[in-house]
Design a protein around this motif. Structure first.
Motif, PDB file in Angstrom:
ATOM      1  N   VAL A  93       0.851  -1.196   0.000  1.00 14.55           N
ATOM      2  CA  VAL A  93       0.000   0.000   0.000  1.00 14.55           C
ATOM      3  C   VAL A  93       0.886   1.245   0.000  1.00 14.55           C
ATOM      4  O   VAL A  93       1.839   1.349   0.776  1.00 14.55           O
ATOM      5  CB  VAL A  93      -0.932   0.014   1.234  1.00 14.55           C
ATOM      6  N   THR A  94       0.595   2.179  -0.891  1.00 14.55           N
ATOM      7  CA  THR A  94       1.334   3.441  -0.940  1.00 14.55           C
ATOM      8  C   THR A  94       0.426   4.582  -0.478  1.00 14.55           C
ATOM      9  O   THR A  94      -0.772   4.577  -0.743  1.00 14.55           O
ATOM     10  CB  THR A  94       1.853   3.736  -2.356  1.00 14.55           C
ATOM     11  N   TRP A  95       1.016   5.543   0.201  1.00 15.73           N
ATOM     12  CA  TRP A  95       0.255   6.671   0.721  1.00 15.73           C
ATOM     13  C   TRP A  95       1.161   7.896   0.788  1.00 15.73           C
ATOM     14  O   TRP A  95       2.388   7.805   0.729  1.00 15.73           O
ATOM     15  CB  TRP A  95      -0.326   6.348   2.104  1.00 15.73           C
ATOM     16  N   ASN A  96       0.533   9.043   0.867  1.00 12.20           N
ATOM     17  CA  ASN A  96       1.239  10.314   0.835  1.00 12.20           C
ATOM     18  C   ASN A  96       1.047  11.033   2.163  1.00 12.20           C
ATOM     19  O   ASN A  96      -0.083  11.183   2.637  1.00 12.20           O
ATOM     20  CB  ASN A  96       0.712  11.163  -0.327  1.00 12.20           C
ATOM     21  N   ALA A  97       2.135  11.468   2.789  1.00  9.85           N
ATOM     22  CA  ALA A  97       2.052  12.088   4.108  1.00  9.85           C
ATOM     23  C   ALA A  97       1.226  13.375   4.091  1.00  9.85           C
ATOM     24  O   ALA A  97       0.425  13.614   5.002  1.00  9.85           O
ATOM     25  CB  ALA A  97       3.458  12.371   4.645  1.00  9.85           C
ATOM     26  N   PRO A 120       6.928   7.207   3.844  1.00 10.90           N
ATOM     27  CA  PRO A 120       6.354   8.534   3.570  1.00 10.90           C
ATOM     28  C   PRO A 120       6.643   9.571   4.648  1.00 10.90           C
ATOM     29  O   PRO A 120       6.611  10.777   4.374  1.00 10.90           O
ATOM     30  CB  PRO A 120       4.852   8.236   3.469  1.00 10.90           C
ATOM     31  N   PHE A 121       6.911   9.135   5.878  1.00  9.82           N
ATOM     32  CA  PHE A 121       7.285  10.062   6.949  1.00  9.82           C
ATOM     33  C   PHE A 121       8.807  10.255   7.031  1.00  9.82           C
ATOM     34  O   PHE A 121       9.290  11.020   7.865  1.00  9.82           O
ATOM     35  CB  PHE A 121       6.796   9.548   8.307  1.00  9.82           C
ATOM     36  N   GLY A 122       9.557   9.537   6.171  1.00 13.67           N
ATOM     37  CA  GLY A 122      11.017   9.523   6.281  1.00 13.67           C
ATOM     38  C   GLY A 122      11.655  10.900   6.222  1.00 13.67           C
ATOM     39  O   GLY A 122      12.617  11.179   6.946  1.00 13.67           O
TER      40      GLY A 122
END
Length: 360
Positions: A93-97, A120-122
């Motif tokens: 699953v991919t998501w955007n912060a 994404p939080f990296g």
């Protein structure tokens, strides 16, 4: 990606089941602090707790619990108490912060034990830290045989102290899952005294934390069980620990012991007994949490990495929050990272704790 926001107090059985199944798909999300039971417990005792549910084609594939104040400042659920934080999602699953924060109405999201895989939080991670863990192996041998095999360097000294404790105070007995709430109160009393002696903030002086621990002590689910473990000498509690366990991960949380018996290293005895019993109960990993402690170095088999930082969207509130919080964290981390600073700071805190205790 469709994102909806839900209250945790009324989260339905269907979504809770989907959350559990999502935890089961990846080992890094098996920690009980990532379970809906922990998030719901925090929500019952603190305002502003919510969960964002991520869906693909109508199917829930991710869960992001958080706390939000009236100004849109967000924090990881149970920040300051939780030793594992993440958006729990299915593999792939991919998501955007930014999209996530916007959907949650957050200008900033603060975390301090973020699972390393949360890419994404990296870009918002300001520091990463070791979180020692102990890989457990089940066995049918006696405790002494297990101890000699697992910790040959510690075994002789530990068994000697256990024999001496049995001789001086009473026959040693260990209960992995004690259900007596009076012993939980004893643990809280010991831990409060320890916080005061060492100059730390007394968490159990905060009623909501006491109520949360009482609440979690009653939870008996596959993905979250509140486990109270106790070492007794005769009928006298010597050391105790309370922490959550999933079916595969046990999280070390609150440990304390009778200060009159410190000579026998009861805290170490507690962790060794607990590790063996958890393994026999099917647990495969004991997460000892971020922070440098000598006993953690003795017990660990490896280390995970957890991150702290502030995920933000462009907003004046986010900028103000970072300006306020980041220097405080930076100073604390600098002190903890350098023995030349950490040891004098510890001595100062203990002096403050001694003075504070005398005034009580």
């Amino acid at each position: 990606m469709d994102i909806t926001i839900h209250g945790l107090d009324g989260l339905g059985a269907s979504l809770r089941g989907a959350w559990h199944r999502t935890m089961d798909t990846s080992p890094q999300y098996a920690n009980p602090f990532l379970a809906p039971e922990f998030a719901a417990g925090v929500a019952r005792h603190r305002g502003g707790a919510q969960v964002a549910v991520l869906r693909e084609e109508g199917e829930p594939v991710g869960f992001f619990p958080y706390e939000r104040n009236a100004f849109g400042v967000g924090r990881a659920i149970g920040l300051g108490l939780s030793d594992c934080q993440a958006l729990v999602h299915r593999p792939g699953v991919t998501w955007n912060a930014h999209e996530l924060l916007r959907a949650c109405g957050l200008s900033v999201f603060e975390f301090d034990h973020l699972v390393e895989e949360q890419q994404p939080f990296g870009g918002y991670v300001t520091g990463t830290f070791a979180s020692p863990v102990l890989d457990l192996k089940a066995g049918e041998e006696s405790y002494a045989e297990w101890l000699r095999g697992a910790y040959p360097g510690l075994a002789k000294t530990t068994l000697k102290k256990e024999r001496r404790l049995s001789r001086d105070v009473g026959e040693l007995r260990f209960v992995y899952d004690e259900r007596d709430p009076k012993v939980l109160r004893t643990l809280m009393r010991w831990k409060s005294a320890q916080y005061r002696r060492t100059g730390r903030m007394d968490r159990f002086a905060r009623p909501w934390i006491v109520d949360l621990v009482d609440d979690l002590f009653q939870v008996r689910e596959e993905h979250f069980t509140g486990v109270l473990s106790v070492v007794y000498a005769g009928d006298r509690p010597v050391a105790a620990h309370f922490g959550p366990s999933s079916s595969t991960v046990f999280a070390a949380w609150f440990t304390a012991y009778d200060p009159e018996l410190g000579y026998y290293s009861p805290g170490l005895l507690m962790h060794l007994r607990m590790a063996r019993s958890a393994a026999r109960d099917g647990v495969r990993l004991m997460d000892m949490g971020r922070g440098e402690k000598e006993y953690k170095d003795w017990l660990k088999t490896r280390e995970l990495r957890v991150g702290e930082g502030f995920a933000t969207r462009p907003h004046p509130v986010a900028a103000a929050h970072r300006l306020w919080r980041r220097p405080v964290r930076g100073l604390r981390n600098t002190v903890l990272a350098h023995p030349g600073l950490r040891e004098p700071a510890d001595r100062l805190l203990k002096t403050v704790g001694t003075l504070r205790t005398r005034k009580r």
